[in-house]
Design a protein around this motif. Structure first.
Motif, PDB file in Angstrom:
ATOM      1  N   LEU A  56      10.955 -10.179 -80.537  1.00 52.18           N
ATOM      2  CA  LEU A  56      10.284 -10.120 -81.831  1.00 52.18           C
ATOM      3  C   LEU A  56      10.020 -11.524 -82.362  1.00 52.18           C
ATOM      4  O   LEU A  56       8.970 -11.791 -82.950  1.00 52.18           O
ATOM      5  CB  LEU A  56      11.146  -9.323 -82.820  1.00 52.18           C
ATOM      6  CG  LEU A  56      11.175  -7.821 -82.582  1.00 52.18           C
ATOM      7  CD1 LEU A  56      12.311  -7.186 -83.358  1.00 52.18           C
ATOM      8  CD2 LEU A  56       9.857  -7.195 -82.961  1.00 52.18           C
ATOM      9  N   THR A  81       6.411 -13.100 -83.192  1.00 48.14           N
ATOM     10  CA  THR A  81       6.093 -13.692 -84.493  1.00 48.14           C
ATOM     11  C   THR A  81       5.551 -15.101 -84.327  1.00 48.14           C
ATOM     12  O   THR A  81       4.594 -15.511 -84.983  1.00 48.14           O
ATOM     13  CB  THR A  81       7.349 -13.718 -85.381  1.00 48.14           C
ATOM     14  OG1 THR A  81       7.861 -12.391 -85.472  1.00 48.14           O
ATOM     15  CG2 THR A  81       7.020 -14.207 -86.773  1.00 48.14           C
ATOM     16  N   SER A 103       2.064 -14.995 -83.070  1.00 51.07           N
ATOM     17  CA  SER A 103       1.175 -14.585 -84.153  1.00 51.07           C
ATOM     18  C   SER A 103       0.931 -15.742 -85.091  1.00 51.07           C
ATOM     19  O   SER A 103      -0.189 -15.975 -85.553  1.00 51.07           O
ATOM     20  CB  SER A 103       1.795 -13.405 -84.915  1.00 51.07           C
ATOM     21  OG  SER A 103       2.012 -12.333 -84.051  1.00 51.07           O
ATOM     22  N   ILE A 124      12.088 -16.694 -90.523  1.00 52.52           N
ATOM     23  CA  ILE A 124      12.197 -15.486 -89.711  1.00 52.52           C
ATOM     24  C   ILE A 124      13.123 -15.732 -88.515  1.00 52.52           C
ATOM     25  O   ILE A 124      13.981 -14.898 -88.192  1.00 52.52           O
ATOM     26  CB  ILE A 124      10.806 -15.018 -89.250  1.00 52.52           C
ATOM     27  CG1 ILE A 124       9.996 -14.532 -90.457  1.00 52.52           C
ATOM     28  CG2 ILE A 124      10.919 -13.903 -88.213  1.00 52.52           C
ATOM     29  CD1 ILE A 124       8.551 -14.223 -90.144  1.00 52.52           C
ATOM     30  N   ILE A 154       1.305 -12.500 -98.509  1.00 52.73           N
ATOM     31  CA  ILE A 154       0.870 -12.767 -97.143  1.00 52.73           C
ATOM     32  C   ILE A 154      -0.656 -12.765 -97.038  1.00 52.73           C
ATOM     33  O   ILE A 154      -1.249 -13.565 -96.309  1.00 52.73           O
ATOM     34  CB  ILE A 154       1.494 -11.741 -96.179  1.00 52.73           C
ATOM     35  CG1 ILE A 154       3.022 -11.933 -96.153  1.00 52.73           C
ATOM     36  CG2 ILE A 154       0.933 -11.883 -94.776  1.00 52.73           C
ATOM     37  CD1 ILE A 154       3.765 -10.916 -95.312  1.00 52.73           C
ATOM     38  N   ILE A 213      -1.766  -4.651 -93.172  1.00 52.54           N
ATOM     39  CA  ILE A 213      -1.023  -5.265 -92.068  1.00 52.54           C
ATOM     40  C   ILE A 213       0.151  -6.069 -92.625  1.00 52.54           C
ATOM     41  O   ILE A 213       1.262  -6.061 -92.072  1.00 52.54           O
ATOM     42  CB  ILE A 213      -1.951  -6.159 -91.224  1.00 52.54           C
ATOM     43  CG1 ILE A 213      -3.019  -5.296 -90.537  1.00 52.54           C
ATOM     44  CG2 ILE A 213      -1.161  -6.972 -90.211  1.00 52.54           C
ATOM     45  CD1 ILE A 213      -4.063  -6.095 -89.785  1.00 52.54           C
ATOM     46  N   ALA A 214      -0.090  -6.771 -93.735  1.00 50.63           N
ATOM     47  CA  ALA A 214       0.970  -7.569 -94.355  1.00 50.63           C
ATOM     48  C   ALA A 214       2.145  -6.694 -94.766  1.00 50.63           C
ATOM     49  O   ALA A 214       3.316  -7.058 -94.566  1.00 50.63           O
ATOM     50  CB  ALA A 214       0.410  -8.313 -95.567  1.00 50.63           C
ATOM     51  N   ILE A 244       4.220  -5.682 -91.774  1.00 52.77           N
ATOM     52  CA  ILE A 244       5.079  -6.764 -91.278  1.00 52.77           C
ATOM     53  C   ILE A 244       6.385  -6.813 -92.069  1.00 52.77           C
ATOM     54  O   ILE A 244       7.480  -6.887 -91.489  1.00 52.77           O
ATOM     55  CB  ILE A 244       4.343  -8.117 -91.381  1.00 52.77           C
ATOM     56  CG1 ILE A 244       3.201  -8.177 -90.360  1.00 52.77           C
ATOM     57  CG2 ILE A 244       5.315  -9.279 -91.158  1.00 52.77           C
ATOM     58  CD1 ILE A 244       2.308  -9.390 -90.519  1.00 52.77           C
ATOM     59  N   SER A 285       8.635  -3.828 -91.325  1.00 52.73           N
ATOM     60  CA  SER A 285       9.226  -3.918 -89.984  1.00 52.73           C
ATOM     61  C   SER A 285      10.406  -4.879 -89.965  1.00 52.73           C
ATOM     62  O   SER A 285      11.452  -4.595 -89.357  1.00 52.73           O
ATOM     63  CB  SER A 285       8.165  -4.364 -88.977  1.00 52.73           C
ATOM     64  OG  SER A 285       7.080  -3.459 -88.953  1.00 52.73           O
ATOM     65  N   LEU A 286      10.264  -6.034 -90.612  1.00 45.13           N
ATOM     66  CA  LEU A 286      11.368  -6.988 -90.671  1.00 45.13           C
ATOM     67  C   LEU A 286      12.577  -6.383 -91.366  1.00 45.13           C
ATOM     68  O   LEU A 286      13.721  -6.558 -90.926  1.00 45.13           O
ATOM     69  CB  LEU A 286      10.924  -8.266 -91.400  1.00 45.13           C
ATOM     70  CG  LEU A 286      10.045  -9.225 -90.599  1.00 45.13           C
ATOM     71  CD1 LEU A 286       9.529 -10.340 -91.506  1.00 45.13           C
ATOM     72  CD2 LEU A 286      10.821  -9.817 -89.431  1.00 45.13           C
TER      73      LEU A 286
END
Length: 554
Positions: A8, A12, A15, A38, A168, A178-179, A182, A185-186
């Motif tokens: 992951l 990141t 990305s 992160i 974001i 999408i932001a 993210i 998910s974190l």
């Protein structure tokens, strides 16, 4: 676990490099600081996962934190997107009226310190439902606690996800949906693998970074006015469309005083009913450390809210000098209140860029992102505890669930809550984050706080009274919010709200207290008599700590 987190992290990083290469998106410092945060928190999660073996580890980090550590973590949990983004934005829009939230958020801490903290630690093990069910019936108390907690968490999640998504979008140019995915998910990663240990250390690091960042930004704002607060306020008055009115109680007060009073009551008592805050008092070794936690947390939080005053009014005075932060018309004109890029929730982020350039912008963006992820993780953990510990272990399995079963249900619940947070963040995209948190406080003050206080402080409280009163407070507050302009008009699209103002506390909180008193007094059952007799044992344990849960050794 290690391989998953490494994968992951590499994803990141890839990305981030892709985004950095794309023109017109985030500055390099923001990308680098995001990736550092992160990567660091993934490392913490991996470390915490190796220490998380039991339900005590997962829910309370083994119960061995010091008061100072927990105070910092509480501040990290409490100073959410609403505190930084929302309040700064409200001060920017309405001046003095925006500070009502900061004062209200702060006012709840004496209630927690003198009425709740020590007794909570002595009576409970994982969450506040353990306390309310100490002498009252397990099943109805835990169903009530879980119902109220999950609704509060849902409202709180909306605020955090909206704040994160907007941030974001502003910094990276990503699609809002999408932001939000993210961030969700974190959060699922931190909680599912690291539990309370990972969540706590993410919150501690985030609290330190936020206090340092807000202090630095405040100093730079004051330096821009040669350390003269009066000069800053004078410039803000000259700049703002409403002029001198920003220094006085305005439309938020005069348009509907009952709404403001209702908001104030909810903010004052809601803190003592927030499940993710109350859960933190079980992470310390004893009641003494719980009391220290409140003192440290109150100090950090109070200091931070003083800074938001400078940040909000400084933004009024300084941002209009930077038209690049606004959507301008063909002639270069803009409205400072409606044309700010990213909306008023992004006031603090733009101000960081204005006074400190790209480096401070990147740092504050990473801190704000850390703020949101840490709070969302704490909320998810409280929600997982409500589902796994209260509903599954004690209601469905009736105490027969193993620790392995509870851990499995907790992790499944975390994923479900993560998906729910993403969906709510998308649906409520355009809501002010401080306002949404205010509604969560109203639910907490109407359902959790009355039951919690009366169950530990009033001998006459019975299961029947607490259940009826708690659910009446919960249903009344929820229905009022749904029928208000916030949901009925802004979300559902109806022309007019049914309730006269958005905040329900002035009705729902007294109703809950009165109902608990009335139905407990009328309860003449044999079970009620036993519950009244058990008050002596509750008082002894809550005051002395004899028989309280102890910290786990690692």
């Amino acid at each position: 676990m290690k391989k998953l987190l490494l994968s992951l992290g590499l994803f990141t990083l890839a990305s981030g490099n892709a985004m950095a290469a794309s023109p017109g998106q985030a500055n390099a410092s923001a990308i680098v600081m995001f990736l550092i945060f992160i990567a660091g928190t993934m490392g913490i999660t991996w470390w915490a996962a190796r220490r998380t073996h039991t339900t005590s580890d997962f829910y309370t980090a083994g119960g061995g934190l010091t008061g100072f550590q927990n105070g910092l973590a509480i501040a990290g949990d409490y100073l959410s997107a609403a505190s930084f983004l929302g309040i700064a934005g409200m001060v920017y829009v309405s001046g003095f009226d925006g500070m009502i939230y900061a004062i209200g958020f702060m006012f709840g801490w004496p209630v927690v310190m003198f009425l709740i903290a020590e007794r909570l630690r002595n009576l409970g093990r994982y969450n506040f439902a353990d306390v309310t069910s100490f002498r009252l019936s397990q099943t109805p108390m835990r169903i009530l606690a879980a119902s109220a907690s999950l609704l509060i968490i849902a409202l709180y999640l909306i605020a955090q996800m909206v704040g994160a998504g907007k941030l974001i979008v502003l910094l990276f140019g990503l699609d809002y949906n999408i932001a939000v995915v993210i961030v969700g998910s974190l959060m699922m990663i931190y909680v599912t693998f690291g539990g309370m240990t990972a969540t706590t250390w993410v919150q501690i690091i985030k609290a330190v970074l936020m206090l340092v960042g807000a202090t630095l930004m405040t100093l730079l704002v004051l330096a821009a006015f040669f350390w003269d607060v009066d000069a800053m306020l004078a410039e803000a008055v000259a700049t703002h469309p409403t002029g001198h009115a920003i220094l006085e109680p305005g439309a938020a007060v005069s348009s509907n005083p009952l709404n403001v009073l209702s908001l104030g009551i909810a903010l004052a008592f809601g803190t003592a009913g927030l499940p993710h805050i109350l859960m933190r008092f079980f992470t310390v070794a004893d009641a003494k450390e719980a009391r220290k936690s409140v003192i440290y947390a109150s100090s950090f939080i109070g200091y931070f809210y003083l800074l938001t005053f400078i940040i909000g009014f400084g933004a009024i005075a300084l941002l209009v000098k930077h038209p690049e932060y606004f959507q301008t018309g063909p002639d270069g004109s803009f409205n400072m209140l409606t044309n700010l890029i990213g909306g008023t929730n992004m006031v603090a982020v733009h101000l960081a860029n204005a006074v400190g350039g790209n480096l401070l912008l990147g740092f504050l963006a990473a801190v704000t992102f850390a703020t949101i992820v840490a709070v969302v993780a704490g909320l998810a953990l409280a929600g997982a505890a409500a589902i796994s510990h209260d509903l599954y272990a004690n209601v469905i399995a009736k105490g027969r669930a193993t620790e392995k079963d509870q851990m499995r249900i907790s992790r499944i619940s975390t994923v479900v809550l993560g998906v729910l947070a993403i969906l709510l963040g998308i649906i409520f995209e355009n809501q002010n984050v401080a306002f949404m948190v205010g509604l969560a406080f109203a639910i907490a003050a109407s359902a959790n706080f009355p039951v919690l206080v009366l169950s530990i402080a009033w001998r006459g409280c019975t299961t029947r009274g607490a259940t009826i009163g708690g659910f009446l407070g919960l249903v009344t507050a929820t229905a009022w919010v749904v029928l208000s302009s916030t949901v009925w008009v802004d979300v559902f699209g109806f022309a007019e709200p049914i309730t006269p103002f958005p905040n329900p506390g002035i009705l729902s909180i007294p109703l809950a207290f009165f109902s608990i008193w009335l139905f407990s007094t009328l309860d003449k059952s044999a079970r009620a008599d036993k519950e009244r007799e058990a008050f002596e044992a509750l008082t002894v344990r809550s005051q002395t700590g004899i028989g309280a849960a102890t910290a786990s050794a690692h």
